[in-house]
Design a protein around this motif. Structure first.
Motif, PDB file in Angstrom:
ATOM      1  N   ARG A  97      22.589 -11.384   9.365  1.00  0.00           N
ATOM      2  CA  ARG A  97      23.157 -12.393   8.458  1.00  0.00           C
ATOM      3  C   ARG A  97      22.981 -11.981   7.003  1.00  0.00           C
ATOM      4  NH1 ARG A  97      20.868 -15.974  12.328  1.00  0.00           N
ATOM      5  NH2 ARG A  97      19.015 -16.278  11.022  1.00  0.00           N
ATOM      6  N   MET A  98      21.826 -11.402   6.685  1.00  0.00           N
ATOM      7  CA  MET A  98      21.585 -10.990   5.308  1.00  0.00           C
ATOM      8  C   MET A  98      22.520  -9.852   4.904  1.00  0.00           C
ATOM      9  SD  MET A  98      19.423 -13.068   4.157  1.00  0.00           S
ATOM     10  CE  MET A  98      19.057 -12.266   2.584  1.00  0.00           C
ATOM     11  N   ARG A  99      22.908  -9.033   5.864  1.00  0.00           N
ATOM     12  CA  ARG A  99      23.827  -7.925   5.571  1.00  0.00           C
ATOM     13  C   ARG A  99      25.288  -8.332   5.751  1.00  0.00           C
ATOM     14  NH1 ARG A  99      20.496  -3.756   9.431  1.00  0.00           N
ATOM     15  NH2 ARG A  99      18.654  -3.497   8.108  1.00  0.00           N
ATOM     16  N   LYS A 100      25.503  -9.623   6.014  1.00  0.00           N
ATOM     17  CA  LYS A 100      26.855 -10.119   6.301  1.00  0.00           C
ATOM     18  C   LYS A 100      27.468  -9.305   7.433  1.00  0.00           C
ATOM     19  CE  LYS A 100      27.583 -11.823   1.605  1.00  0.00           C
ATOM     20  NZ  LYS A 100      28.454 -11.808   0.410  1.00  0.00           N
ATOM     21  N   ALA A 101      26.674  -9.146   8.483  1.00  0.00           N
ATOM     22  CA  ALA A 101      27.107  -8.295   9.597  1.00  0.00           C
ATOM     23  C   ALA A 101      28.178  -8.995  10.412  1.00  0.00           C
ATOM     24  CB  ALA A 101      25.907  -7.959  10.484  1.00  0.00           C
ATOM     25  N   SER A 102      28.724  -8.244  11.332  1.00  0.00           N
ATOM     26  CA  SER A 102      29.749  -8.751  12.233  1.00  0.00           C
ATOM     27  C   SER A 102      29.154  -9.776  13.175  1.00  0.00           C
ATOM     28  CB  SER A 102      30.334  -7.584  13.018  1.00  0.00           C
ATOM     29  OG  SER A 102      29.300  -6.852  13.630  1.00  0.00           O
ATOM     30  N   PRO A 103      29.981 -10.574  13.854  1.00  0.00           N
ATOM     31  CA  PRO A 103      29.478 -11.582  14.790  1.00  0.00           C
ATOM     32  C   PRO A 103      28.632 -10.952  15.888  1.00  0.00           C
ATOM     33  CG  PRO A 103      31.824 -11.884  14.362  1.00  0.00           C
ATOM     34  CD  PRO A 103      31.444 -10.574  13.747  1.00  0.00           C
ATOM     35  N   VAL A 104      27.642 -11.711  16.355  1.00  0.00           N
ATOM     36  CA  VAL A 104      26.725 -11.235  17.386  1.00  0.00           C
ATOM     37  C   VAL A 104      27.130 -11.822  18.727  1.00  0.00           C
ATOM     38  CG1 VAL A 104      24.329 -11.209  18.179  1.00  0.00           C
ATOM     39  CG2 VAL A 104      24.843 -11.027  15.731  1.00  0.00           C
ATOM     40  N   VAL A 105      27.268 -10.943  19.721  1.00  0.00           N
ATOM     41  CA  VAL A 105      27.544 -11.354  21.100  1.00  0.00           C
ATOM     42  C   VAL A 105      26.255 -11.171  21.900  1.00  0.00           C
ATOM     43  CG1 VAL A 105      28.912 -10.918  23.182  1.00  0.00           C
ATOM     44  CG2 VAL A 105      29.956 -10.661  20.918  1.00  0.00           C
ATOM     45  N   SER A 106      25.764 -12.243  22.491  1.00  0.00           N
ATOM     46  CA  SER A 106      24.527 -12.169  23.269  1.00  0.00           C
ATOM     47  C   SER A 106      24.848 -12.013  24.751  1.00  0.00           C
ATOM     48  CB  SER A 106      23.675 -13.417  23.039  1.00  0.00           C
ATOM     49  OG  SER A 106      24.394 -14.590  23.372  1.00  0.00           O
ATOM     50  N   ILE A 107      24.136 -11.077  25.409  1.00  0.00           N
ATOM     51  CA  ILE A 107      24.311 -10.811  26.834  1.00  0.00           C
ATOM     52  C   ILE A 107      22.947 -10.941  27.496  1.00  0.00           C
ATOM     53  CG2 ILE A 107      25.139  -9.196  28.578  1.00  0.00           C
ATOM     54  CD1 ILE A 107      26.770  -7.811  26.414  1.00  0.00           C
ATOM     55  N   ALA A 108      22.823 -11.877  28.419  1.00  0.00           N
ATOM     56  CA  ALA A 108      21.557 -12.127  29.099  1.00  0.00           C
ATOM     57  C   ALA A 108      21.661 -11.668  30.553  1.00  0.00           C
ATOM     58  CB  ALA A 108      21.198 -13.610  29.041  1.00  0.00           C
ATOM     59  N   ALA A 153      26.352 -14.188  30.575  1.00  0.00           N
ATOM     60  CA  ALA A 153      25.145 -14.219  31.394  1.00  0.00           C
ATOM     61  C   ALA A 153      25.419 -13.555  32.742  1.00  0.00           C
ATOM     62  CB  ALA A 153      24.668 -15.654  31.606  1.00  0.00           C
ATOM     63  N   LEU A 154      24.470 -12.724  33.166  1.00  0.00           N
ATOM     64  CA  LEU A 154      24.534 -12.072  34.479  1.00  0.00           C
ATOM     65  C   LEU A 154      23.336 -12.553  35.284  1.00  0.00           C
ATOM     66  CD1 LEU A 154      25.565  -8.604  33.149  1.00  0.00           C
ATOM     67  CD2 LEU A 154      26.792  -9.772  34.969  1.00  0.00           C
ATOM     68  N   ARG A 155      23.616 -13.296  36.341  1.00  0.00           N
ATOM     69  CA  ARG A 155      22.560 -13.841  37.183  1.00  0.00           C
ATOM     70  C   ARG A 155      22.657 -13.232  38.570  1.00  0.00           C
ATOM     71  NH1 ARG A 155      24.745 -18.065  34.161  1.00  0.00           N
ATOM     72  NH2 ARG A 155      23.248 -19.305  32.947  1.00  0.00           N
ATOM     73  N   PHE A 156      21.498 -13.047  39.208  1.00  0.00           N
ATOM     74  CA  PHE A 156      21.489 -12.495  40.558  1.00  0.00           C
ATOM     75  C   PHE A 156      21.216 -13.597  41.568  1.00  0.00           C
ATOM     76  CE2 PHE A 156      19.603 -10.774  44.343  1.00  0.00           C
ATOM     77  CZ  PHE A 156      20.435  -9.715  44.638  1.00  0.00           C
ATOM     78  N   GLY A 157      21.940 -13.536  42.699  1.00  0.00           N
ATOM     79  CA  GLY A 157      21.695 -14.496  43.765  1.00  0.00           C
ATOM     80  C   GLY A 157      22.920 -14.727  44.614  1.00  0.00           C
ATOM     81  N   PRO A 158      22.898 -15.750  45.467  1.00  0.00           N
ATOM     82  CA  PRO A 158      24.053 -16.055  46.315  1.00  0.00           C
ATOM     83  C   PRO A 158      25.208 -16.599  45.499  1.00  0.00           C
ATOM     84  CG  PRO A 158      22.368 -17.732  46.574  1.00  0.00           C
ATOM     85  CD  PRO A 158      21.755 -16.651  45.729  1.00  0.00           C
TER      86      PRO A 158
END
Length: 307
Positions: A97-108, A153-158
């Motif tokens: 944000r301080m560098r006026k960076a590009s949008p952040v995409v979060s991947i969990a 989001a990547l979740r593991f399971g049935p």
């Protein structure tokens, strides 16, 4: 406003020591941590010693030339990792944000999948989308707030066929893996049989989670008798487990996508039988599927999964 730290906490440990400790546990050795942090192994060791001095207790057992977490170290690591991930993420977000960076995409995703599959692809992902930044969140609990709030989001399971909230992108395929040297030393063929299971060292995750196959359930699906699990050696996270496998310490169960790069590089060999559960695997969900910033990233990930 209440104080962030209680007055009796004493000197707070160095953040550098905490990061060195987390990297050593995750990667399985101080040498691997030093390589990741672009430091020398003695420097990592010095930071961890200073952390232990600050905490007033050892975190590792250092016997016979092997480095392994003790009970206090394992409990501390499990408590530390989520908070450290949030702290590093907050620092990174503020700098952007301080560098006026590009949008952040979060991947969990789960810690093992994040470190073994997502992280090695991060550089190529950033090259494909230079107009945005990416934040990887290693989270093992589906109900964690960070998992719920992630853009992807990547979740593991049935997976239920009629579930429209997520898509099964990586069906589960599980098979034993070991180092080529271990396979030669123990004369292992293409598939494990009853005799082999009796004489090899089985390594496994010390995690009682019904979503994941363990040696007993894998043997049942492979129509093999249960192995002597009293001789199985437990590990508390998947990267640490695979590190032990590459150091010729035994055989572990491997999931196809998580081990794919290590199989391709020759660090691991896959043994049979292979067990496939089409109803299980990694499910992808997107918080804003119609977002012009998110949708192309999802398509890129889908191509990587299919590759």
């Amino acid at each position: 406003m209440p104080a962030l730290l209680p007055p009796d906490l004493g000197a707070f440990p160095s953040l550098r020591g905490l990061i060195a400790f987390e990297a050593t546990v995750r990667l399985g050795s101080m040498t691997a941590a030093a390589n990741e942090m672009h430091m020398t192994q003695p420097a990592v060791s010095q930071r961890i010693r200073a952390l232990e001095d600050s905490l007033g207790c050892p975190l590792f057992d250092r016997r016979g030339g092997r480095l392994s977490l003790n009970a206090r170290g394992q409990a501390f690591h499990e408590e530390l990792t989520p908070g450290l991930a949030r702290l590093c993420g907050a620092i990174g977000d503020l700098r952007c944000r301080m560098r006026k960076a590009s949008p952040v995409v979060s991947i969990a995703a789960g810690a093992g999948f994040t470190h073994m599959w997502l992280r090695p692809r991060l550089e190529r992902l950033e090259q494909a989308f230079p107009d945005r930044s990416f934040r990887l969140l290693p989270i093992d609990r589906d109900e964690a707030p960070e998992m719920q709030k992630a853009d992807i989001a990547l979740r593991f399971g049935p997976h239920q066929q009629d579930d429209l909230t997520d898509t099964l992108v990586v069906p589960e395929k599980v098979f034993p893996v070991c180092s080529p040297e271990y396979a030669r030393q123990h004369n292992l063929g293409a598939e494990l049989d009853t005799d082999a299971l009796q004489r090899i060292t089985l390594l496994h995750l010390d995690m009682r989670d019904p979503r994941w196959l363990n040696w007993a359930s894998w043997c049942r699906l492979s129509q093999l008798p249960p192995p002597p699990l009293e001789r199985a050696f437990p590990y508390h996270n998947f990267p640490l487990l695979l590190n032990a496998v590459t150091h010729h310490q035994g055989v572990a169960l491997g999931w196809s996508h998580v081990t794919r790069d290590m199989l391709a590089s020759g660090q691991l060999v896959a043994l049979g039988p292979h067990v496939t559960r089409k109803s299980h695997g990694y499910r992808l969900s997107v918080r804003n599927p119609d977002s012009a910033m998110i949708a192309p990233v999802v398509d890129w990930l889908a191509r990587e999964f299919a590759g």
